[in-house]
Motif scaffolding. Structure first.
Motif, PDB file in Angstrom:
ATOM      1  N   ASP A  25       0.852  -1.180   0.000  1.00 32.21           N
ATOM      2  CA  ASP A  25       0.000   0.000   0.000  1.00 32.21           C
ATOM      3  C   ASP A  25       0.895   1.239   0.000  1.00 32.21           C
ATOM      4  O   ASP A  25       2.036   1.191   0.463  1.00 32.21           O
ATOM      5  N   PHE A  26       0.362   2.343  -0.499  1.00 33.28           N
ATOM      6  CA  PHE A  26       1.119   3.589  -0.580  1.00 33.28           C
ATOM      7  C   PHE A  26       0.237   4.725  -0.057  1.00 33.28           C
ATOM      8  O   PHE A  26      -0.227   5.576  -0.807  1.00 33.28           O
ATOM      9  N   ASN A  31      -2.815  10.301  -4.907  1.00 33.99           N
ATOM     10  CA  ASN A  31      -3.937   9.504  -5.401  1.00 33.99           C
ATOM     11  C   ASN A  31      -3.695   8.054  -4.996  1.00 33.99           C
ATOM     12  O   ASN A  31      -2.544   7.627  -4.900  1.00 33.99           O
ATOM     13  N   PRO A  32      -4.760   7.276  -4.775  1.00 31.47           N
ATOM     14  CA  PRO A  32      -4.571   5.879  -4.356  1.00 31.47           C
ATOM     15  C   PRO A  32      -3.614   5.134  -5.291  1.00 31.47           C
ATOM     16  O   PRO A  32      -3.772   5.184  -6.518  1.00 31.47           O
ATOM     17  N   ALA A  33      -2.624   4.477  -4.699  1.00 29.42           N
ATOM     18  CA  ALA A  33      -1.598   3.798  -5.498  1.00 29.42           C
ATOM     19  C   ALA A  33      -0.993   2.653  -4.705  1.00 29.42           C
ATOM     20  O   ALA A  33      -1.173   2.548  -3.486  1.00 29.42           O
ATOM     21  N   TYR A  34      -0.278   1.802  -5.428  1.00 34.89           N
ATOM     22  CA  TYR A  34       0.528   0.745  -4.823  1.00 34.89           C
ATOM     23  C   TYR A  34       1.996   1.052  -5.080  1.00 34.89           C
ATOM     24  O   TYR A  34       2.351   1.686  -6.079  1.00 34.89           O
ATOM     25  N   GLN A  35       2.844   0.530  -4.203  1.00 34.91           N
ATOM     26  CA  GLN A  35       4.280   0.483  -4.445  1.00 34.91           C
ATOM     27  C   GLN A  35       4.568  -0.918  -4.961  1.00 34.91           C
ATOM     28  O   GLN A  35       4.234  -1.901  -4.292  1.00 34.91           O
ATOM     29  N   LEU A  36       5.171  -1.006  -6.139  1.00 34.90           N
ATOM     30  CA  LEU A  36       5.482  -2.296  -6.745  1.00 34.90           C
ATOM     31  C   LEU A  36       6.987  -2.526  -6.723  1.00 34.90           C
ATOM     32  O   LEU A  36       7.766  -1.599  -6.963  1.00 34.90           O
ATOM     33  N   VAL A  37       7.380  -3.750  -6.452  1.00 36.50           N
ATOM     34  CA  VAL A  37       8.770  -4.173  -6.571  1.00 36.50           C
ATOM     35  C   VAL A  37       8.787  -5.198  -7.702  1.00 36.50           C
ATOM     36  O   VAL A  37       8.065  -6.194  -7.655  1.00 36.50           O
TER      37      VAL A  37
END
Length: 111
Positions: A25-26, A31-37
């Protein structure tokens, strides 16, 4: 149509296939976002922020292959450093991730 680019300009964009190996989660994002690896094989692990929370759950994203631009400069987003740009198609302001039809080696070039 947007601005015209030459083929030479286009060839400077390095599009690669990677596999999402971690999704977080970020909450600090505007704005609603994800942190991706994302694992790009021989190119290493890179991080990206993606505003895709309305379409994808974290579970949907884990182990999904994606297309990303890997040669943009890093970009600071809140306290997070984004190192690549995940590509998607936009429909009604939602982003749908681009991905290969079959499993390919991480780090593969997009032609």
């Amino acid at each position: 149509m947007e601005k015209i680019v030459t083929f030479e300009e286009f060839t400077k964009v390095d599009l690669r296939i990677g596999t999402i190996i971690e999704v977080n989660d970020f909450p600090e994002a505007r704005n609603p976002a994800y942190q991706l690896v994302i694992d790009f094989g021989p190119l290493g692990i890179k991080k990206s922020s993606a505003q895709i929370t309305t379409i994808y759950s974290k579970k949907d994203l884990l182990n999904r292959q994606v297309v990303a631009v890997v040669n943009f400069p890093k970009k600071q987003i809140a306290k997070f450093m984004s190192e690549c740009l995940v590509m998607g198609a936009v429909k009604d302001s939602d982003v749908f991730l681009l991905q290969p039809e079959i499993l390919v080696k991480n780090g593969s070039s997009v032609a």
